[in-house]
Design a protein around this motif. Structure first.
Motif, mmCIF file in Angstrom:
data_model
loop_
_atom_site.group_PDB
_atom_site.id
_atom_site.type_symbol
_atom_site.label_atom_id
_atom_site.label_comp_id
_atom_site.label_asym_id
_atom_site.label_seq_id
_atom_site.Cartn_x
_atom_site.Cartn_y
_atom_site.Cartn_z
ATOM 1 N N LEU A 33 0.750 -1.107 -0.127
ATOM 2 C CA LEU A 33 0.319 0.371 0.099
ATOM 3 C C LEU A 33 0.794 0.848 -0.062
ATOM 4 N N HIS A 34 2.047 1.152 0.965
ATOM 5 C CA HIS A 34 2.535 2.703 0.228
ATOM 6 C C HIS A 34 4.087 2.671 -0.302
ATOM 7 N N HIS A 35 3.534 1.342 -1.605
ATOM 8 C CA HIS A 35 4.739 2.130 -2.844
ATOM 9 C C HIS A 35 4.117 1.959 -4.180
ATOM 10 N N ILE A 36 3.138 2.969 -3.580
ATOM 11 C CA ILE A 36 2.309 2.980 -4.945
ATOM 12 C C ILE A 36 2.593 4.591 -4.760
ATOM 13 N N ARG A 37 2.512 4.659 -6.426
ATOM 14 C CA ARG A 37 3.562 5.773 -7.277
ATOM 15 C C ARG A 37 2.898 6.381 -8.411
ATOM 16 N N ASN A 38 2.234 7.566 -8.501
ATOM 17 C CA ASN A 38 1.225 8.013 -9.798
ATOM 18 C C ASN A 38 0.329 7.082 -10.658
#
Length: 215
Positions: A33-38
């Motif tokens: 969850l904390h590694h979703i970017r753009n």
């Protein structure tokens, strides 16, 4: 739901239940969850190695509709509904593994029923999502000797089967994703956060979930 204060303004805190049998992929999903970017999962930032389920509620802060929100995801850690869940969660997600039909059966006939049993007073206000995980492992291989239609049923749960199960379970949403490859992770997270944020409004989290559709 409780609130924090930031710069003199309240930040809604929303409790989300994340239910499902061990092994369906909940730990991997939460770790991403904390590694979703753009709008996609940044796989280069994802730690390698075995993933363990968090021992405490996972805090997840986002900004939606022009204001901050603090979400707390309470993950089930047992085969039974025995974890110290909050007394008044705002939103519930019931997960199963797409390549393992028995996990969908558990979602239908154990987790959904336990949710209704423990939170009977919230039945008409708390939105519920059925979430299929491990989408990348879906195949079109069929069960041998199943006898249901030509060639028998598929070994994996197919999208329309998941949708039908969600409707039978009286879930408000159905979604699928792969936390391993990132397929549909952003879309699922967006749907979860928007639904959770709407639970803080007067209209409630069910206000825009009039039908259950395949994501």
């Amino acid at each position: 739901m409780t609130t924090q204060i930031l710069h003199g303004k309240p930040i809604p805190e929303v409790d989300i239940l994340f239910l499902g049998s061990p092994g369906v992929g909940k730990a991997t999903f939460l770790s991403r969850l904390h590694h979703i970017r753009n709008g996609k999962l940044d796989l280069s930032a994802v730690p390698q190695g075995r993933v363990f389920a968090p021992s405490a509620p996972l805090a997840f802060d986002v900004t939606l509709f022009g204001r901050p929100y603090s979400f707390r995801i309470h993950n089930s850690t047992s085969t039974l509904f025995v974890d110290p869940f909050p007394p008044c969660p705002a939103f519930a997600i019931i997960a199963f593994a797409i390549p393992h039909r028995e996990s969908l059966h558990n979602a239908q006939y154990y987790w959904r029923k336990q949710l209704s049993l423990h939170y009977h007073d919230l039945e008409h206000t708390m939105p519920v999502m059925l979430l299929g995980l491990k989408r990348d492992e879906r195949t079109e291989e069929r069960l041998e000797g199943d006898g249901e239609g030509e060639g028998g049923r598929f070994k994996c749960v197919m999208p329309q089967e998941g949708l039908q199960a969600a409707q039978e379970m009286r879930c408000d949403q159905y979604a699928e994703c792969s936390a391993l490859t990132g397929e549909l992770m952003f879309e699922v997270l967006e749907d979860i956060t928007r639904t959770a944020a709407r639970t803080t409004t007067e209209a409630g989290g069910l206000s825009q979930n009039s039908s259950c559709e395949v994501m």
